[in-house]
Design a protein around this motif. Structure first.
Motif, PDB file in Angstrom:
ATOM      1  N   ARG A 141      42.542  29.576  36.686  1.00 29.86           N
ATOM      2  CA  ARG A 141      42.204  29.598  38.111  1.00 29.86           C
ATOM      3  C   ARG A 141      41.568  30.924  38.494  1.00 29.86           C
ATOM      4  O   ARG A 141      40.592  30.980  39.238  1.00 29.86           O
ATOM      5  CB  ARG A 141      43.454  29.344  38.948  1.00 29.86           C
ATOM      6  N   VAL A 142      42.130  32.007  37.972  1.00 30.56           N
ATOM      7  CA  VAL A 142      41.575  33.332  38.255  1.00 30.56           C
ATOM      8  C   VAL A 142      40.188  33.470  37.641  1.00 30.56           C
ATOM      9  O   VAL A 142      39.249  33.944  38.289  1.00 30.56           O
ATOM     10  CB  VAL A 142      42.521  34.435  37.737  1.00 30.56           C
ATOM     11  N   LEU A 143      40.043  33.056  36.394  1.00 30.40           N
ATOM     12  CA  LEU A 143      38.733  33.141  35.740  1.00 30.40           C
ATOM     13  C   LEU A 143      37.720  32.244  36.441  1.00 30.40           C
ATOM     14  O   LEU A 143      36.541  32.574  36.513  1.00 30.40           O
ATOM     15  CB  LEU A 143      38.862  32.793  34.258  1.00 30.40           C
ATOM     16  N   GLY A 144      38.190  31.110  36.986  1.00 27.29           N
ATOM     17  CA  GLY A 144      37.308  30.236  37.765  1.00 27.29           C
ATOM     18  C   GLY A 144      36.807  30.924  39.023  1.00 27.29           C
ATOM     19  O   GLY A 144      35.674  30.729  39.452  1.00 27.29           O
ATOM     20  N   PHE A 145      37.644  31.752  39.623  1.00 26.08           N
ATOM     21  CA  PHE A 145      37.219  32.508  40.802  1.00 26.08           C
ATOM     22  C   PHE A 145      36.158  33.538  40.429  1.00 26.08           C
ATOM     23  O   PHE A 145      35.210  33.776  41.182  1.00 26.08           O
ATOM     24  CB  PHE A 145      38.422  33.211  41.448  1.00 26.08           C
ATOM     25  N   LEU A 146      36.302  34.139  39.255  1.00 25.90           N
ATOM     26  CA  LEU A 146      35.343  35.156  38.827  1.00 25.90           C
ATOM     27  C   LEU A 146      34.032  34.560  38.330  1.00 25.90           C
ATOM     28  O   LEU A 146      33.044  35.268  38.192  1.00 25.90           O
ATOM     29  CB  LEU A 146      35.970  36.022  37.728  1.00 25.90           C
ATOM     30  N   ASP A 147      33.996  33.257  38.090  1.00 26.82           N
ATOM     31  CA  ASP A 147      32.804  32.580  37.577  1.00 26.82           C
ATOM     32  C   ASP A 147      31.936  32.109  38.750  1.00 26.82           C
ATOM     33  O   ASP A 147      31.812  30.923  39.023  1.00 26.82           O
ATOM     34  CB  ASP A 147      33.222  31.398  36.704  1.00 26.82           C
ATOM     35  N   VAL A 148      31.309  33.065  39.442  1.00 25.10           N
ATOM     36  CA  VAL A 148      30.536  32.718  40.639  1.00 25.10           C
ATOM     37  C   VAL A 148      29.255  31.949  40.312  1.00 25.10           C
ATOM     38  O   VAL A 148      28.713  31.264  41.171  1.00 25.10           O
ATOM     39  CB  VAL A 148      30.202  33.975  41.477  1.00 25.10           C
ATOM     40  N   ALA A 149      28.774  32.042  39.090  1.00 31.81           N
ATOM     41  CA  ALA A 149      27.543  31.339  38.728  1.00 31.81           C
ATOM     42  C   ALA A 149      27.813  29.973  38.109  1.00 31.81           C
ATOM     43  O   ALA A 149      26.891  29.211  37.869  1.00 31.81           O
ATOM     44  CB  ALA A 149      26.727  32.188  37.743  1.00 31.81           C
ATOM     45  N   GLY A 150      29.082  29.667  37.872  1.00 30.88           N
ATOM     46  CA  GLY A 150      29.421  28.396  37.223  1.00 30.88           C
ATOM     47  C   GLY A 150      30.285  27.533  38.127  1.00 30.88           C
ATOM     48  O   GLY A 150      29.951  27.283  39.277  1.00 30.88           O
ATOM     49  N   ALA A 151      31.427  27.114  37.595  1.00 30.58           N
ATOM     50  CA  ALA A 151      32.361  26.248  38.334  1.00 30.58           C
ATOM     51  C   ALA A 151      33.292  27.126  39.164  1.00 30.58           C
ATOM     52  O   ALA A 151      34.468  27.302  38.844  1.00 30.58           O
ATOM     53  CB  ALA A 151      33.142  25.380  37.359  1.00 30.58           C
ATOM     54  N   TRP A 152      32.766  27.683  40.253  1.00 29.19           N
ATOM     55  CA  TRP A 152      33.512  28.638  41.073  1.00 29.19           C
ATOM     56  C   TRP A 152      34.693  27.972  41.753  1.00 29.19           C
ATOM     57  O   TRP A 152      34.573  26.900  42.342  1.00 29.19           O
ATOM     58  CB  TRP A 152      32.578  29.271  42.100  1.00 29.19           C
TER      59      TRP A 152
END
Length: 133
Positions: A23-34
């Protein structure tokens, strides 16, 4: 009281799903599956803290203490900036910051163990470096 506050904090992390590094890494992935969930959790924490500080600091002293212990330094130095950078890098690489890492100890995995070992080694290194200079 610190222990009780830590338990409440850990419970909040678990309930909000912030112990899940994906979930945290998803938040940091602004260019992908944010995943914006972390932003809402952080926003709720900021609002709660903002209101709580104003209410508590109206009191002449804490309920279980003689005086409030608030930070007095306002300067930025290399240690603070370097520590913040290392914190951010570690958080981005592992998906854990210290609070969720400790709250996740019940489901210990190898990546979590590696992060916790690196964090503890970092504490000792920072202390050793600070004592030398």
């Amino acid at each position: 009281m610190g222990y009780i506050a830590g338990l409440i904090f850990g419970l909040g992390l678990a309930v909000s799903g912030m112990t899940d590094p994906a979930r945290v890494l998803g938040f940091l992935d602004v260019a992908g599956a944010w995943d914006p969930t972390l932003m809402f959790v952080l926003g709720g924490a900021v609002v709660t803290n903002f209101i709580g500080y104003r209410l508590v600091l109206r009191r002449p002293h804490p309920l279980l203490g003689e005086r409030f212990q608030l930070p007095t330094r306002t300067d930025l130095d290399g240690r603070l900036i370097g520590g913040a950078a290392l914190f951010g890098i570690g958080w981005g690489l592992s998906g854990y910051c210290p609070g969720p890492a400790f709250a996740s100890l019940g489901g210990l995995t190898l990546p979590l163990l590696a992060m916790l070992v690196a964090m503890v080694v970092g504490w000792f290194l920072a202390r050793a470096i600070s004592a030398r200079g």
